[in-house]
Design an enzyme around this catalytic site. Structure first.
Site, PDB file in Angstrom:
ATOM      1  N   SER A  13       0.845  -1.213   0.000  1.00  0.00           N
ATOM      2  CA  SER A  13       0.000   0.000   0.000  1.00  0.00           C
ATOM      3  C   SER A  13       0.878   1.260   0.000  1.00  0.00           C
ATOM      4  CB  SER A  13      -1.058   0.029   1.101  1.00  0.00           C
ATOM      5  OG  SER A  13      -2.079  -0.913   0.776  1.00  0.00           O
ATOM      6  N   HIS A  65       4.543  14.122   5.834  1.00  0.00           N
ATOM      7  CA  HIS A  65       4.425  15.541   5.507  1.00  0.00           C
ATOM      8  C   HIS A  65       5.003  16.307   6.692  1.00  0.00           C
ATOM      9  CE1 HIS A  65       1.550  14.492   2.278  1.00  0.00           C
ATOM     10  NE2 HIS A  65       1.078  13.606   3.137  1.00  0.00           N
ATOM     11  N   CYS A  69      -2.070  -3.483   3.715  1.00  0.00           N
ATOM     12  CA  CYS A  69      -3.083  -4.487   3.444  1.00  0.00           C
ATOM     13  C   CYS A  69      -2.358  -5.777   3.114  1.00  0.00           C
ATOM     14  CB  CYS A  69      -3.996  -4.052   2.294  1.00  0.00           C
ATOM     15  SG  CYS A  69      -5.581  -4.897   2.331  1.00  0.00           S
TER      16      CYS A  69
END
Lengths: 144, 144
Positions: A81, A86, A101
């Protein structure tokens, strides 16, 4: 939302029963981080790559952007995934998400590594179950 | 977790008070989507790009990967944070996340567009507040 000190990382992760779920989204708020590290695009790319590998993930692509006057975004596209970071160095803050996942990835190790690498003195970590159909989490993917 | 039918999108979004928060992470589970669309890398890149623009976001980079035997991941790095989509066509399912930090982005429009573009008959949408220091959400970033 609970905020932990850096040295609480192991206990908070070990006590979180939700980590056993096979499709989860970790939202990590890192406070009181090192300014220079949060503003160093190259360092963050390496750190994200290393975090992914520690989590037993496969990095398929990694992109980043440096903002002015400060701040960086870096995102790793994983076979399992993605991981993103940030940063707002001026506030000594960064926001991370790790979406996994599958049955083999260990995002808790990536979380711990990121907390320590950025010298985060306080953090919050939330583990949110995603809700795919049951058959999705059993599937292994092959990269083209 | 509440699951909505496609035609419930507008009311569920309008009733969600958390959308007024300025730093939010939307987790969107899309069920019963169109198989072909979920397996079409080019279509998904265009769709993600269009969703970002509808949300008033600036796309700085967009990467994707096609898996075998099926499935796609596409991630857009935004000036305002990121949007990702991971698809499992064999289960007619995709997992989206939209992370926004700032005062100008409208992720609800991106969510609605993705639900409709992928012909999702059922979905769940969760809006999770991120918790940056107060000054972060007031800052506008400039691209280098």
């Amino acid at each position: 939302m609970e905020v932990y000190k850096n040295n609480q990382i192991l206990s908070s992760l070990n006590n979180d029963q939700e980590l056993s779920h096979q499709s989860k989204h970790i939202l990590l708020e890192l406070y009181k981080c090192d300014y220079e590290k949060l503003n160093d695009e190259s360092f963050l790319r390496c750190t994200l790559n290393r975090a992914a590998k520690l989590a037993n993930a496969t990095v398929l692509n990694l992109i980043s952007n440096k903002f002015e006057p400060q701040g960086v975004t870096a995102i790793a596209l994983l076979s399992e995934s993605h991981i993103s970071i940030h940063t707002w160095p001026e506030s000594n803050y960064s926001a991370v998400d790790i979406f996994t996942c599958g049955q083999n990835m260990m995002p808790e190790l990536a979380s711990q590594y990121l907390i320590e690498s950025l010298n985060s003195e306080e953090y919050s970590l939330r583990v949110i179950d995603r809700n795919p159909p049951a058959e999705v989490i059993k599937q292994m993917r092959t990269v083209v």
